[in-house]
Scaffold this motif. Structure first.
Motif, PDB file in Angstrom:
ATOM      1  N   UNK A   5      73.269 -40.219  49.074  1.00 17.03           N
ATOM      2  CA  UNK A   5      74.315 -40.274  50.086  1.00 17.03           C
ATOM      3  C   UNK A   5      75.576 -40.870  49.451  1.00 17.03           C
ATOM      4  N   UNK A   6      76.680 -40.845  50.158  1.00 16.23           N
ATOM      5  CA  UNK A   6      77.940 -41.371  49.629  1.00 16.23           C
ATOM      6  C   UNK A   6      77.837 -42.839  49.236  1.00 16.23           C
ATOM      7  N   UNK A  77      82.107 -25.809  45.566  1.00 19.99           N
ATOM      8  CA  UNK A  77      81.891 -27.010  46.376  1.00 19.99           C
ATOM      9  C   UNK A  77      81.791 -26.595  47.836  1.00 19.99           C
ATOM     10  N   UNK A  78      80.806 -27.151  48.518  1.00 19.18           N
ATOM     11  CA  UNK A  78      80.648 -26.856  49.937  1.00 19.18           C
ATOM     12  C   UNK A  78      80.890 -28.124  50.745  1.00 19.18           C
ATOM     13  N   UNK A 192      79.313 -31.780  50.691  1.00 19.46           N
ATOM     14  CA  UNK A 192      77.916 -32.133  50.880  1.00 19.46           C
ATOM     15  C   UNK A 192      77.426 -32.848  49.622  1.00 19.46           C
ATOM     16  N   UNK A 193      76.303 -33.525  49.732  1.00 23.14           N
ATOM     17  CA  UNK A 193      75.864 -34.402  48.643  1.00 23.14           C
ATOM     18  C   UNK A 193      75.578 -33.614  47.368  1.00 23.14           C
ATOM     19  N   UNK A 194      74.974 -32.426  47.482  1.00 20.27           N
ATOM     20  CA  UNK A 194      74.714 -31.618  46.278  1.00 20.27           C
ATOM     21  C   UNK A 194      76.021 -31.259  45.579  1.00 20.27           C
ATOM     22  N   UNK A 195      77.062 -30.916  46.346  1.00 19.70           N
ATOM     23  CA  UNK A 195      78.355 -30.596  45.744  1.00 19.70           C
ATOM     24  C   UNK A 195      78.953 -31.830  45.084  1.00 19.70           C
ATOM     25  N   UNK A 196      78.821 -32.974  45.743  1.00 17.65           N
ATOM     26  CA  UNK A 196      79.336 -34.215  45.182  1.00 17.65           C
ATOM     27  C   UNK A 196      78.674 -34.507  43.836  1.00 17.65           C
ATOM     28  N   UNK A 197      77.381 -34.290  43.745  1.00 20.23           N
ATOM     29  CA  UNK A 197      76.672 -34.536  42.480  1.00 20.23           C
ATOM     30  C   UNK A 197      77.150 -33.579  41.393  1.00 20.23           C
TER      31      UNK A 197
END
Length: 208
Positions: A5-6, A77-78, A192-197
């Motif tokens: 999470x963030x 990125x989503x 979303x978290x996957x995009x952030x990673x």
């Protein structure tokens, strides 16, 4: 540590996101200046990860009426991005672009709304381009949609619209000035978290 999470972001990863904010601010100043035909200066923005309730308070309180202009992030990125605009800032833009002002949100007509969305699109597109340039990932944004409502209701819209299970959001707080006056602008960035990673991996500050 694996990011779930963030709130799992460490100081180095937040610094990397702030750098995106800095470059995005520079891009936004150039684009905004070209649109309104005036020199624009933008201060280095502040990037914060906040609880939704904290974000609402930081932006002025749950009952404050504002305009929220939202786009969907697509391809590499989503997620979603929202520009929060007060009536003062909207009038500033309308005066520069159309030579007119309004006394309330209810007076915004189709042309006004189009101008407000265009400015927000420029600001958000500048940050998205910064992300794309720094990561090499393609990122597209959807056509902006505007909603005028209380802040407490607006901040929940991206999560409700795209079914995100997030209790924190990223706020990019900045200031821009032209004609000798300083004004605030606030952007909510919610990948979303996957995009952030993926972004952090491309920036070299995350390895799962």
């Amino acid at each position: 540590m694996a990011i779930k999470s963030y709130e799992d972001l460490d100081s180095m990863q937040l610094d990397a996101l702030r750098e995106i904010g800095n470059i995005g601010a520079g891009n936004a100043a150039t684009a905004l200046s070209g649109t309104i035909g005036k020199p624009v200066n933008i201060d280095i923005p502040t990037v914060k990860i906040l609880d939704i309730n904290e974000a609402v308070e930081a932006l002025g309180g749950a009952e404050k009426i504002v305009a929220g202009i939202m786009v969907k992030l697509e391809e590499g990125i989503h997620g979603a991005m929202m520009s929060i605009q007060t009536l003062d800032v909207i009038n500033l833009m309308l005066d520069s672009l159309l030579g007119t002002k309004v006394d309330s949100y209810e007076e915004l007509d189709e042309m006004h709304v189009s101008a407000v969305c265009e400015i927000a699109n420029i600001l958000m597109g500048s940050y998205v381009n910064a992300i794309s340039d720094m990561t090499g990932m393609p990122v597209n944004i959807s056509v902006p949609a505007i909603s005028i409502n209380m802040l407490g209701a607006l901040v929940a819209v991206p999560m409700a619209t795209y079914c995100y299970e997030a209790d924190k959001i990223m706020i990019i707080e900045g200031k821009f000035s032209f004609d000798g006056m300083m004004h605030k602008h606030n952007l909510m960035l919610i990948p979303d978290v996957d995009s952030l990673k993926r972004v952090l991996t491309r920036l070299g500050v995350y390895n799962e």
